[in-house]
Design a protein around this motif. Structure first.
Motif, PDB file in Angstrom:
ATOM      1  N   VAL A  62       0.837  -1.202   0.000  1.00 35.22           N
ATOM      2  CA  VAL A  62       0.000   0.000   0.000  1.00 35.22           C
ATOM      3  C   VAL A  62       0.872   1.252   0.000  1.00 35.22           C
ATOM      4  O   VAL A  62       0.492   2.287  -0.560  1.00 35.22           O
ATOM      5  CB  VAL A  62      -0.974   0.004   1.196  1.00 35.22           C
ATOM      6  N   GLY A  63       2.067   1.177   0.623  1.00 35.21           N
ATOM      7  CA  GLY A  63       2.971   2.319   0.594  1.00 35.21           C
ATOM      8  C   GLY A  63       3.452   2.622  -0.810  1.00 35.21           C
ATOM      9  O   GLY A  63       3.502   3.779  -1.241  1.00 35.21           O
ATOM     10  N   SER A  64       3.796   1.578  -1.547  1.00 32.71           N
ATOM     11  CA  SER A  64       4.237   1.762  -2.927  1.00 32.71           C
ATOM     12  C   SER A  64       3.100   2.293  -3.802  1.00 32.71           C
ATOM     13  O   SER A  64       3.312   3.157  -4.659  1.00 32.71           O
ATOM     14  CB  SER A  64       4.754   0.433  -3.488  1.00 32.71           C
ATOM     15  N   MET A  65       1.903   1.802  -3.574  1.00 31.23           N
ATOM     16  CA  MET A  65       0.750   2.285  -4.338  1.00 31.23           C
ATOM     17  C   MET A  65       0.477   3.752  -4.029  1.00 31.23           C
ATOM     18  O   MET A  65       0.060   4.514  -4.914  1.00 31.23           O
ATOM     19  CB  MET A  65      -0.476   1.427  -4.017  1.00 31.23           C
ATOM     20  N   ALA A  66       0.728   4.155  -2.770  1.00 35.49           N
ATOM     21  CA  ALA A  66       0.549   5.560  -2.414  1.00 35.49           C
ATOM     22  C   ALA A  66       1.541   6.437  -3.163  1.00 35.49           C
ATOM     23  O   ALA A  66       1.188   7.520  -3.664  1.00 35.49           O
ATOM     24  CB  ALA A  66       0.716   5.736  -0.905  1.00 35.49           C
ATOM     25  N   ASP A  67       2.806   5.997  -3.251  1.00 37.84           N
ATOM     26  CA  ASP A  67       3.807   6.764  -3.990  1.00 37.84           C
ATOM     27  C   ASP A  67       3.438   6.887  -5.466  1.00 37.84           C
ATOM     28  O   ASP A  67       3.674   7.924  -6.089  1.00 37.84           O
ATOM     29  CB  ASP A  67       5.181   6.088  -3.868  1.00 37.84           C
ATOM     30  N   LYS A  68       2.863   5.828  -6.015  1.00 37.19           N
ATOM     31  CA  LYS A  68       2.588   5.803  -7.460  1.00 37.19           C
ATOM     32  C   LYS A  68       1.248   6.461  -7.811  1.00 37.19           C
ATOM     33  O   LYS A  68       1.158   7.224  -8.780  1.00 37.19           O
ATOM     34  CB  LYS A  68       2.590   4.358  -7.962  1.00 37.19           C
ATOM     35  N   HIS A  69       0.213   6.177  -7.021  1.00 37.43           N
ATOM     36  CA  HIS A  69      -1.136   6.624  -7.387  1.00 37.43           C
ATOM     37  C   HIS A  69      -1.631   7.822  -6.579  1.00 37.43           C
ATOM     38  O   HIS A  69      -2.670   8.400  -6.916  1.00 37.43           O
ATOM     39  CB  HIS A  69      -2.126   5.473  -7.229  1.00 37.43           C
ATOM     40  N   GLY A  70      -0.930   8.193  -5.511  1.00 37.78           N
ATOM     41  CA  GLY A  70      -1.325   9.393  -4.789  1.00 37.78           C
ATOM     42  C   GLY A  70      -1.514   9.178  -3.301  1.00 37.78           C
ATOM     43  O   GLY A  70      -2.105   8.195  -2.860  1.00 37.78           O
ATOM     44  N   ARG A  71      -0.983  10.124  -2.502  1.00 37.05           N
ATOM     45  CA  ARG A  71      -1.074  10.035  -1.049  1.00 37.05           C
ATOM     46  C   ARG A  71      -2.463  10.433  -0.528  1.00 37.05           C
ATOM     47  O   ARG A  71      -2.913   9.926   0.503  1.00 37.05           O
ATOM     48  CB  ARG A  71      -0.001  10.943  -0.410  1.00 37.05           C
ATOM     49  N   LYS A  72      -3.139  11.352  -1.236  1.00 41.83           N
ATOM     50  CA  LYS A  72      -4.503  11.704  -0.828  1.00 41.83           C
ATOM     51  C   LYS A  72      -5.416  10.487  -0.941  1.00 41.83           C
ATOM     52  O   LYS A  72      -6.196  10.199  -0.019  1.00 41.83           O
ATOM     53  CB  LYS A  72      -5.043  12.842  -1.699  1.00 41.83           C
ATOM     54  N   ALA A  73      -5.329   9.778  -2.053  1.00 45.52           N
ATOM     55  CA  ALA A  73      -6.146   8.575  -2.245  1.00 45.52           C
ATOM     56  C   ALA A  73      -5.829   7.543  -1.168  1.00 45.52           C
ATOM     57  O   ALA A  73      -6.727   6.888  -0.629  1.00 45.52           O
ATOM     58  CB  ALA A  73      -5.902   7.991  -3.633  1.00 45.52           C
ATOM     59  N   ALA A  74      -4.537   7.400  -0.829  1.00 46.11           N
ATOM     60  CA  ALA A  74      -4.143   6.445   0.205  1.00 46.11           C
ATOM     61  C   ALA A  74      -4.677   6.858   1.576  1.00 46.11           C
ATOM     62  O   ALA A  74      -5.052   6.008   2.389  1.00 46.11           O
ATOM     63  CB  ALA A  74      -2.620   6.317   0.245  1.00 46.11           C
ATOM     64  N   ALA A  75      -4.722   8.170   1.834  1.00 42.48           N
ATOM     65  CA  ALA A  75      -5.280   8.649   3.099  1.00 42.48           C
ATOM     66  C   ALA A  75      -6.764   8.299   3.208  1.00 42.48           C
ATOM     67  O   ALA A  75      -7.259   7.937   4.290  1.00 42.48           O
ATOM     68  CB  ALA A  75      -5.084  10.160   3.220  1.00 42.48           C
ATOM     69  N   LEU A  76      -7.474   8.391   2.094  1.00 44.70           N
ATOM     70  CA  LEU A  76      -8.891   8.011   2.090  1.00 44.70           C
ATOM     71  C   LEU A  76      -9.060   6.504   2.259  1.00 44.70           C
ATOM     72  O   LEU A  76     -10.024   6.041   2.876  1.00 44.70           O
ATOM     73  CB  LEU A  76      -9.553   8.486   0.799  1.00 44.70           C
ATOM     74  N   VAL A  77      -8.109   5.727   1.727  1.00 44.88           N
ATOM     75  CA  VAL A  77      -8.128   4.276   1.947  1.00 44.88           C
ATOM     76  C   VAL A  77      -7.932   3.981   3.427  1.00 44.88           C
ATOM     77  O   VAL A  77      -8.570   3.083   3.988  1.00 44.88           O
ATOM     78  CB  VAL A  77      -7.044   3.581   1.107  1.00 44.88           C
ATOM     79  N   TYR A  78      -7.050   4.749   4.080  1.00 42.47           N
ATOM     80  CA  TYR A  78      -6.866   4.601   5.529  1.00 42.47           C
ATOM     81  C   TYR A  78      -8.185   4.783   6.265  1.00 42.47           C
ATOM     82  O   TYR A  78      -8.554   3.989   7.141  1.00 42.47           O
ATOM     83  CB  TYR A  78      -5.844   5.620   6.039  1.00 42.47           C
ATOM     84  N   VAL A  79      -8.902   5.852   5.924  1.00 45.38           N
ATOM     85  CA  VAL A  79     -10.184   6.126   6.585  1.00 45.38           C
ATOM     86  C   VAL A  79     -11.145   4.954   6.387  1.00 45.38           C
ATOM     87  O   VAL A  79     -11.784   4.485   7.345  1.00 45.38           O
ATOM     88  CB  VAL A  79     -10.790   7.429   6.025  1.00 45.38           C
ATOM     89  N   ALA A  80     -11.249   4.466   5.156  1.00 43.68           N
ATOM     90  CA  ALA A  80     -12.196   3.386   4.849  1.00 43.68           C
ATOM     91  C   ALA A  80     -11.832   2.094   5.578  1.00 43.68           C
ATOM     92  O   ALA A  80     -12.706   1.428   6.156  1.00 43.68           O
ATOM     93  CB  ALA A  80     -12.243   3.148   3.339  1.00 43.68           C
ATOM     94  N   THR A  81     -10.537   1.731   5.568  1.00 45.01           N
ATOM     95  CA  THR A  81     -10.145   0.465   6.201  1.00 45.01           C
ATOM     96  C   THR A  81     -10.265   0.526   7.719  1.00 45.01           C
ATOM     97  O   THR A  81     -10.656  -0.456   8.357  1.00 45.01           O
ATOM     98  CB  THR A  81      -8.698   0.091   5.813  1.00 45.01           C
ATOM     99  N   TYR A  82      -9.966   1.690   8.310  1.00 42.75           N
ATOM    100  CA  TYR A  82     -10.063   1.778   9.771  1.00 42.75           C
ATOM    101  C   TYR A  82     -11.509   1.807  10.227  1.00 42.75           C
ATOM    102  O   TYR A  82     -11.845   1.268  11.285  1.00 42.75           O
ATOM    103  CB  TYR A  82      -9.308   2.997  10.282  1.00 42.75           C
ATOM    104  N   ILE A  83     -12.379   2.441   9.448  1.00 40.99           N
ATOM    105  CA  ILE A  83     -13.806   2.406   9.780  1.00 40.99           C
ATOM    106  C   ILE A  83     -14.315   0.969   9.688  1.00 40.99           C
ATOM    107  O   ILE A  83     -15.085   0.507  10.551  1.00 40.99           O
ATOM    108  CB  ILE A  83     -14.600   3.339   8.837  1.00 40.99           C
TER     109      ILE A  83
END
Length: 445
Positions: free
Chosen positions: A93-114
């Protein structure tokens, strides 16, 4: 009555912290442009909400599993599932954040933690295991993606490098200090005073995460690690791997971070049985809040240390690691010299328990210094193009260490576990010394 005094102390600490934060904020308004202050305040608000979602769960994860009737061994496996998930999927997921965007990864964080919080409403072991799986992924994102987004966005907007240090310090002061104290008190109020049960803090965490996610979606811009557009996951891993093992500064930084955080996360599991080995009745929520007060004071101290032009972070962090090792060695000395007076189930905290608590408060003070100082070093030495990937590579040995410790927690006495943490911290001090020597030799004469 004792809980009352713990509460008063925590509330007073929060009030003093707010006054100090307000004082420094007012001073900075005359020194920094409003555009930077608005950018920083937005990040601090989001980061505080994300940390609130994490801290609200902390005091009652173990208690919830006990409430559902699971044994210490079963609970240990659930914890291992979380750390194992973070270890296996964190780098991806860290590599995907670097490639596809940190904002999108932050939203993934919100979704997975919820999603992780929602699973706490079921007592089924496999549903709870699924929740730990989601929680492990979320934890990897929390401690890498937000920092990566901040660093990239800070320099993209052309702000001064030294302003980043102040943002780091304030983020830890708020997110790992003030917010953690308030979260501990709120969680204790929901469970104890309102009698909503141990699942209530997880529902509260969901609300904070959802609000933070909405702010991210509406106000944050996207940034990536400036990687080659057609680079695949394997190439990103390869680049991060080469960065770590071709640059001793990055290697030492990652190794000391893994050792320190392995001790820290082991401590999270070990402090409760250390303070109540015979089932003594201790105020868990209030002790947690007090330790977070110590962490908050440490983060405030770190801003002063990093502001000194005559003191390099690579230098003073050696003392931080050594003092951390001394603080966690107290249970070892108590066991070695048989200083225990013997407590009993339902009784008050013992003298040796209070002695250990003092050491634990010193350790949390050092944790408060560690976080912003480590963030500063990562900003200096970790390459931007694979920042999230490299940071998650660092977490692989960390999670492996913690999984091994938790898997064997019933086989060794607590003193042995604390002894291992002490050795890890001494190792961090040694590596920090090597990093300091390398970087000092490259300074201009």
């Amino acid at each position: 009555m004792e809980a009352y005094y713990w509460t008063q102390f925590s509330v007073l600490a929060v009030f003093c912290a707010l006054m100090e934060f307000q004082k420094f904020t007012q001073k900075e308004k005359t020194q920094m442009p409003s555009s930077f202050l608005n950018f920083r305040n937005n990040y601090l608000f989001v980061y505080s909400l994300m940390m609130a979602g994490d801290w609200l769960q902390g005091p009652y994860v173990y208690a919830l599993y006990q409430h559902y009737g699971y044994t210490t061994g079963d609970i240990g496996k659930l914890f291992i599932a979380g750390f194992g998930s973070s270890m296996i999927f964190g780098t991806v997921v860290g590599s995907m954040a670097d490639k596809h965007g940190r904002k999108a990864a932050a939203l993934v964080y919100v979704a997975t933690y919820i999603a992780s919080c929602v699973t706490k409403h079921w007592s089924d072991y496999y549903v709870l295991m699924l929740g730990r799986f989601f929680g492990g992924i979320a934890t990897s994102l929390l401690f890498t993606v937000f920092e990566s987004w901040l660093v990239a966005e800070h320099f993209k907007r052309g702000y001064e490098a030294e302003w980043l240090d102040k943002t780091f310090s304030k983020a830890i002061f708020l997110g790992n200090g003030l917010v953690s104290i308030v979260s501990g008190l709120v969680a204790n109020y929901l469970v104890t005073d309102m009698s909503l049960g141990p699942v209530a803090p997880f529902d509260a965490a969901t609300c904070f995460l959802a609000i933070g996610g909405a702010v991210i979606f509406l106000t944050w811009s996207e940034n990536t690690g400036d990687v080659v557009e057609n680079a695949n996951l394997q190439q990103s891993f390869s680049t991060a791997y080469k960065a770590i093992f071709s640059d001793k500064k990055i290697f030492y930084l990652g190794a000391m971070q893994s050792l320190f955080e392995a001790s820290m996360y082991s401590f999270v599991f070990l402090w409760t049985p250390a303070l109540s080995p015979n089932g003594e009745d201790i105020p868990h929520g209030m002790i947690f809040a007090t330790m977070m007060v110590a962490c908050m004071i440490g983060s405030s101290m770190s801003s002063r240390l990093m502001a000194r032009s005559d003191l390099r972070v690579e230098k003073y962090m050696q003392s931080v690691f050594l003092l951390s090792a001394c603080s966690l060695s107290i249970p070892v000395f108590i066991k070695t010299f048989e200083l225990g007076s013997g407590g009993y189930k339902g009784g008050p905290i013992t003298f040796e328990g209070k002695l250990q608590l003092c050491g634990f408060l010193v350790f949390e003070f050092m944790v408060g210094i560690f976080w912003p100082s480590m963030m500063k070093m990562r900003a200096q030495y970790v390459p931007e193009d694979v920042r999230s990937t490299v940071m998650n590579f660092f977490r692989i040995p960390l999670n492996l260490f913690v999984c091994v410790i938790l898997y064997n927690v019933a086989l060794f006495p607590l003193s042995a576990m604390f002894g291992m943490c002490t050795l890890f911290l001494c190792g961090s001090a040694f590596l920090q010394r090597k990093l300091e020597l390398i970087t000092a030799s490259k300074l201009p004469a």
